[in-house]
Design a protein around this motif. Structure first.
Motif, PDB file in Angstrom:
ATOM      1  N   TYR A 167     -11.494  18.316 -63.805  1.00  0.00           N
ATOM      2  CA  TYR A 167     -12.336  18.132 -65.002  1.00  0.00           C
ATOM      3  C   TYR A 167     -13.744  18.651 -64.761  1.00  0.00           C
ATOM      4  CZ  TYR A 167     -15.414  14.516 -63.212  1.00  0.00           C
ATOM      5  OH  TYR A 167     -16.372  13.864 -62.496  1.00  0.00           O
TER       6      TYR A 167
ATOM      7  N   GLY B  40     -12.860   9.640 -65.203  1.00  0.00           N
ATOM      8  CA  GLY B  40     -13.278   8.280 -65.537  1.00  0.00           C
ATOM      9  C   GLY B  40     -13.134   7.974 -67.018  1.00  0.00           C
TER      10      GLY B  40
ATOM     11  N   LEU C  27      -7.823  12.876 -66.764  1.00  0.00           N
ATOM     12  CA  LEU C  27      -8.571  11.802 -67.444  1.00  0.00           C
ATOM     13  C   LEU C  27      -9.029  10.762 -66.424  1.00  0.00           C
ATOM     14  CD1 LEU C  27      -6.327  11.364 -70.622  1.00  0.00           C
ATOM     15  CD2 LEU C  27      -8.720  12.088 -70.639  1.00  0.00           C
ATOM     16  N   ASP C  28      -8.128  10.363 -65.538  1.00  0.00           N
ATOM     17  CA  ASP C  28      -8.470   9.386 -64.489  1.00  0.00           C
ATOM     18  C   ASP C  28      -9.638   9.869 -63.656  1.00  0.00           C
ATOM     19  OD1 ASP C  28      -6.650   7.489 -65.027  1.00  0.00           O
ATOM     20  OD2 ASP C  28      -5.310   7.917 -63.320  1.00  0.00           O
ATOM     21  N   GLU C  29      -9.515  11.133 -63.215  1.00  0.00           N
ATOM     22  CA  GLU C  29     -10.546  11.696 -62.347  1.00  0.00           C
ATOM     23  C   GLU C  29     -11.899  11.738 -63.070  1.00  0.00           C
ATOM     24  OE1 GLU C  29     -11.133  15.949 -60.809  1.00  0.00           O
ATOM     25  OE2 GLU C  29      -9.315  15.253 -59.806  1.00  0.00           O
TER      26      GLU C  29
ATOM     27  N   ASP D  24     -10.962   6.423 -69.945  1.00  0.00           N
ATOM     28  CA  ASP D  24      -9.869   5.513 -70.247  1.00  0.00           C
ATOM     29  C   ASP D  24      -9.072   6.101 -71.419  1.00  0.00           C
ATOM     30  OD1 ASP D  24      -8.260   3.467 -71.134  1.00  0.00           O
ATOM     31  OD2 ASP D  24      -9.905   2.051 -71.496  1.00  0.00           O
ATOM     32  N   ALA D  25      -7.769   6.319 -71.224  1.00  0.00           N
ATOM     33  CA  ALA D  25      -6.942   6.914 -72.285  1.00  0.00           C
ATOM     34  C   ALA D  25      -6.974   6.066 -73.559  1.00  0.00           C
ATOM     35  CB  ALA D  25      -5.503   7.085 -71.793  1.00  0.00           C
TER      36      ALA D  25
ATOM     37  N   PRO E 141      -3.104  13.323 -67.627  1.00  0.00           N
ATOM     38  CA  PRO E 141      -3.443  11.919 -67.300  1.00  0.00           C
ATOM     39  C   PRO E 141      -4.254  11.796 -66.008  1.00  0.00           C
ATOM     40  CG  PRO E 141      -1.140  12.098 -67.976  1.00  0.00           C
ATOM     41  CD  PRO E 141      -1.644  13.501 -67.803  1.00  0.00           C
ATOM     42  N   GLU E 142      -3.903  12.611 -65.005  1.00  0.00           N
ATOM     43  CA  GLU E 142      -4.681  12.618 -63.749  1.00  0.00           C
ATOM     44  C   GLU E 142      -6.100  13.103 -63.998  1.00  0.00           C
ATOM     45  OE1 GLU E 142      -3.123  14.768 -60.088  1.00  0.00           O
ATOM     46  OE2 GLU E 142      -1.451  14.950 -61.484  1.00  0.00           O
TER      47      GLU E 142
ATOM     48  N   ARG F 173      -0.754  17.535 -65.946  1.00  0.00           N
ATOM     49  CA  ARG F 173      -1.708  16.758 -65.148  1.00  0.00           C
ATOM     50  C   ARG F 173      -2.829  16.127 -65.985  1.00  0.00           C
ATOM     51  NH1 ARG F 173      -3.184  19.694 -59.654  1.00  0.00           N
ATOM     52  NH2 ARG F 173      -3.496  17.508 -59.051  1.00  0.00           N
TER      53      ARG F 173
END
Ligand SMILES: [Zn+2]
Length: 279
Positions: free
Chosen positions: A21, A109, A105-107, A111-112, A102-103, A100
């Protein structure tokens, strides 16, 4: 005049980054490029005057093991209250080199659950299937609006994997506005309803332009070159030329689904053609 241009250019700034990201400031908004992955394609997908390229492919075109490597990106627009997500990647519906998001988004920070609106530039696989995770769960549990180009509503509703979203899909057309910062711009050609999202804040703009360019190492320099999967090759070419001119002449940043990740930058004129300057 020059100082005005300079000030404008400095206004979209990268404020955070990681492998999957990059986040930028745009006025009061945060724009995050999310890398879903990539897809490798044969060079014959590129078309000049209707024919595929072969050995005569210009040397400037970057190849990976003889193939064109297209980045697959989606873009999040955060106004502090919630997120509008433009495109969603492929999930597990196409090649395993994608999915990827979802990963990413996680990276980043993110929140989906903060994604309340999803908009599609068009309904090809690598843009829509990220609504559903590889394990079958909803990717965005608090999704409230799902916006699909009106011309492609039937294509979307033909995707069995996304059946539970068929009823929720809301058609849009060029000229519509989403919330207070996003205007929809006609970019038809690559697909029947292919659209761009012009995001404005604080006097700055970024045009999230979907598949306007598939192969950045060639199509800025030679915007007449088309792509095998452009549904209407002539219309796709006309749209690309119009959008490149708009981005260059009106100092509008661009964000592309298949520009090399993060896929955000500015377009400048170069003689009769264009150049991309990544940000
Ligand atoms: Zn695409």
């Amino acid at each position: 005049m020059l100082s005005i241009v300079y000030r404008r250019i400095e206004k979209m700034r990268r404020i955070a980054s990681g492998d999957l990201y990059q986040t930028y400031d745009l006025g009061d908004l945060r724009i995050t490029s999310l890398r879903d992955g990539y897809v490798d394609m044969p060079i014959g997908r590129l078309r000049q005057r209707g024919k595929p390229f072969g050995d005569e492919l210009p040397q400037q075109v970057a190849l990976v093991a003889g193939q064109l490597r297209l980045s697959v990106n989606a873009f999040a627009i955060d106004d502090g209250n919630g997120i509008i997500l433009i495109d969603t990647g492929a999930s597990n519906a196409w090649h395993p080199t994608m999915g990827r998001l979802p990963e990413a988004l996680d990276e980043a920070g993110i929140d989906a659950g903060r994604v309340r609106t999803v908009c599609f530039t068009h309904t090809h696989l690598d843009h829509i299937h990220g609504l559903v995770l590889a394990d079958g769960r909803d990717a965005f549990p608090r999704l409230a609006r799902l916006l699909v180009p009106g011309e492609e509503l039937a294509f979307f509703r033909a995707e069995a994997r996304l059946e539970r979203f068929h009823g929720m899909a809301e058609p849009f057309e060029a000229g519509d506005r989403i919330g207070t910062h996003v205007d929809i711009v006609d970019a038809h050609g690559h697909e029947a309803g292919h659209s761009c999202f012009c995001v404005s804040s604080g006097g700055e703009r970024v045009l999230i332009w979907g598949d306007t360019v598939h192969v950045p190492s060639l199509q800025f320099d030679r915007p007449e070159v088309t792509w095998e999967f452009d549904a209407d090759q002539d219309q796709a070419r006309e749209s690309r030329l119009r959008l490149l001119a708009l981005a260059a002449d009106e100092h509008c940043f661009v964000a592309g689904a298949h520009l090399d990740s993060p896929g955000i930058g500015r377009v400048v004129r170069s003689g009769a053609s264009f150049q991309f300057e990544p940000l």
